[in-house]
Design a protein around this motif. Structure first.
Motif, PDB file in Angstrom:
ATOM      1  N   LEU A   1      78.232  39.146  26.995  1.00  0.00           N
ATOM      2  CA  LEU A   1      78.468  40.148  28.040  1.00  0.00           C
ATOM      3  C   LEU A   1      79.382  39.609  29.136  1.00  0.00           C
ATOM      4  O   LEU A   1      80.224  40.338  29.670  1.00  0.00           O
ATOM      5  CB  LEU A   1      77.140  40.613  28.642  1.00  0.00           C
ATOM      6  N   SER A   2      79.221  38.355  29.480  1.00  0.00           N
ATOM      7  CA  SER A   2      80.071  37.740  30.503  1.00  0.00           C
ATOM      8  C   SER A   2      81.524  37.689  30.047  1.00  0.00           C
ATOM      9  O   SER A   2      82.443  38.003  30.814  1.00  0.00           O
ATOM     10  CB  SER A   2      79.583  36.331  30.836  1.00  0.00           C
ATOM     11  N   ILE A   3      81.734  37.322  28.801  1.00  0.00           N
ATOM     12  CA  ILE A   3      83.099  37.289  28.262  1.00  0.00           C
ATOM     13  C   ILE A   3      83.701  38.678  28.260  1.00  0.00           C
ATOM     14  O   ILE A   3      84.854  38.880  28.668  1.00  0.00           O
ATOM     15  CB  ILE A   3      83.104  36.673  26.853  1.00  0.00           C
TER      16      ILE A   3
ATOM     17  N   PHE B   1      91.711  45.769  34.093  1.00  0.00           N
ATOM     18  CA  PHE B   1      91.774  46.847  35.070  1.00  0.00           C
ATOM     19  C   PHE B   1      92.183  46.403  36.459  1.00  0.00           C
ATOM     20  O   PHE B   1      92.473  47.236  37.316  1.00  0.00           O
ATOM     21  CB  PHE B   1      90.420  47.569  35.147  1.00  0.00           C
ATOM     22  N   ASN B   2      92.214  45.118  36.731  1.00  0.00           N
ATOM     23  CA  ASN B   2      92.555  44.624  38.061  1.00  0.00           C
ATOM     24  C   ASN B   2      93.750  43.693  38.051  1.00  0.00           C
ATOM     25  O   ASN B   2      93.726  42.622  38.653  1.00  0.00           O
ATOM     26  CB  ASN B   2      91.346  43.888  38.670  1.00  0.00           C
ATOM     27  N   LYS B   3      94.786  44.065  37.379  1.00  0.00           N
ATOM     28  CA  LYS B   3      95.989  43.216  37.338  1.00  0.00           C
ATOM     29  C   LYS B   3      96.873  43.453  38.521  1.00  0.00           C
ATOM     30  O   LYS B   3      97.008  44.338  39.164  1.00  0.00           O
ATOM     31  CB  LYS B   3      96.756  43.467  36.052  1.00  0.00           C
TER      32      LYS B   3
ATOM     33  N   SER C   1      79.817  35.971  36.050  1.00  0.00           N
ATOM     34  CA  SER C   1      80.209  35.897  34.643  1.00  0.00           C
ATOM     35  C   SER C   1      80.947  34.595  34.351  1.00  0.00           C
ATOM     36  O   SER C   1      80.678  33.927  33.345  1.00  0.00           O
ATOM     37  CB  SER C   1      81.091  37.089  34.273  1.00  0.00           C
ATOM     38  N   PHE C   2      81.867  34.243  35.214  1.00  0.00           N
ATOM     39  CA  PHE C   2      82.614  32.999  35.028  1.00  0.00           C
ATOM     40  C   PHE C   2      81.690  31.789  35.074  1.00  0.00           C
ATOM     41  O   PHE C   2      81.780  30.886  34.241  1.00  0.00           O
ATOM     42  CB  PHE C   2      83.709  32.880  36.088  1.00  0.00           C
ATOM     43  N   LEU C   3      80.781  31.773  36.026  1.00  0.00           N
ATOM     44  CA  LEU C   3      79.846  30.652  36.152  1.00  0.00           C
ATOM     45  C   LEU C   3      78.876  30.587  34.974  1.00  0.00           C
ATOM     46  O   LEU C   3      78.518  29.493  34.526  1.00  0.00           O
ATOM     47  CB  LEU C   3      79.092  30.742  37.476  1.00  0.00           C
ATOM     48  N   CYS C   4      78.461  31.736  34.457  1.00  0.00           N
ATOM     49  CA  CYS C   4      77.581  31.754  33.281  1.00  0.00           C
ATOM     50  C   CYS C   4      78.269  31.147  32.067  1.00  0.00           C
ATOM     51  O   CYS C   4      77.674  30.334  31.353  1.00  0.00           O
ATOM     52  CB  CYS C   4      77.155  33.184  32.942  1.00  0.00           C
ATOM     53  N   ILE C   5      79.506  31.533  31.835  1.00  0.00           N
ATOM     54  CA  ILE C   5      80.248  30.998  30.697  1.00  0.00           C
ATOM     55  C   ILE C   5      80.424  29.490  30.842  1.00  0.00           C
ATOM     56  O   ILE C   5      80.187  28.731  29.898  1.00  0.00           O
ATOM     57  CB  ILE C   5      81.613  31.705  30.559  1.00  0.00           C
TER      58      ILE C   5
ATOM     59  N   ILE D   1      84.586  39.869  31.885  1.00  0.00           N
ATOM     60  CA  ILE D   1      85.810  39.253  32.403  1.00  0.00           C
ATOM     61  C   ILE D   1      87.036  39.848  31.732  1.00  0.00           C
ATOM     62  O   ILE D   1      88.051  40.102  32.382  1.00  0.00           O
ATOM     63  CB  ILE D   1      85.756  37.717  32.256  1.00  0.00           C
ATOM     64  N   ASP D   2      86.934  40.113  30.437  1.00  0.00           N
ATOM     65  CA  ASP D   2      88.045  40.726  29.712  1.00  0.00           C
ATOM     66  C   ASP D   2      88.376  42.108  30.278  1.00  0.00           C
ATOM     67  O   ASP D   2      89.536  42.412  30.570  1.00  0.00           O
ATOM     68  CB  ASP D   2      87.692  40.816  28.232  1.00  0.00           C
TER      69      ASP D   2
END
Length: 124
Positions: A111-113, A122-124, A82-86, A116-117
């Motif tokens: 969808l990638s944004i 959920f993973n803080k 997702s990060f690489l797509c953005i 990541i959001d």
């Protein structure tokens, strides 16, 4: 192409001409996402796109600052994708406007944004 587009933008500065107006007005692809957004949506849309991009950039810098990005790059392949797509679509937008036009690139970008959001909440 850009010279013709800038002339059309000056005549429709605030509100633009609507979706895919580059093909209708100048018979060419605007070939740059910033020019395309200004042509189709005018100043207001261009301004909101810059604000959106700035907010996204700030979020990515916060992830970099906390080493969150590097830690979760190895844990989640979907997060990395997702990060690489953005990143790829933003750089590609400098020379082509495909993710600003309604299509699979735009769907992949949004969808990638969203992924990541949700992932960062959920993973803080």
């Amino acid at each position: 192409i850009w010279k013709k587009t800038i002339v059309v933008i000056k005549n429709n500065f605030f509100f633009g001409l609507g979706p895919q107006s580059d093909r209708n007005e100048i018979n060419y692809n605007a070939s740059n996402i910033l020019i395309y957004i200004f042509l189709c949506g005018g100043f207001f849309t261009f301004f909101f796109f810059l604000i959106f991009s700035l907010m996204l950039l700030i979020q990515f810098f916060n992830l970099l600052k906390n080493n969150y990005l590097f830690i979760h790059f190895q844990k989640s392949h979907l997060f990395a994708f997702s990060f690489l797509c953005i990143t790829f679509l933003y750089f590609r937008g400098l020379v082509e406007n495909t993710f600003s036009i309604f299509g699979i690139d735009m769907v992949l970008f949004l969808l990638s944004i969203k992924f990541i959001d949700i992932y960062t909440k959920f993973n803080k």
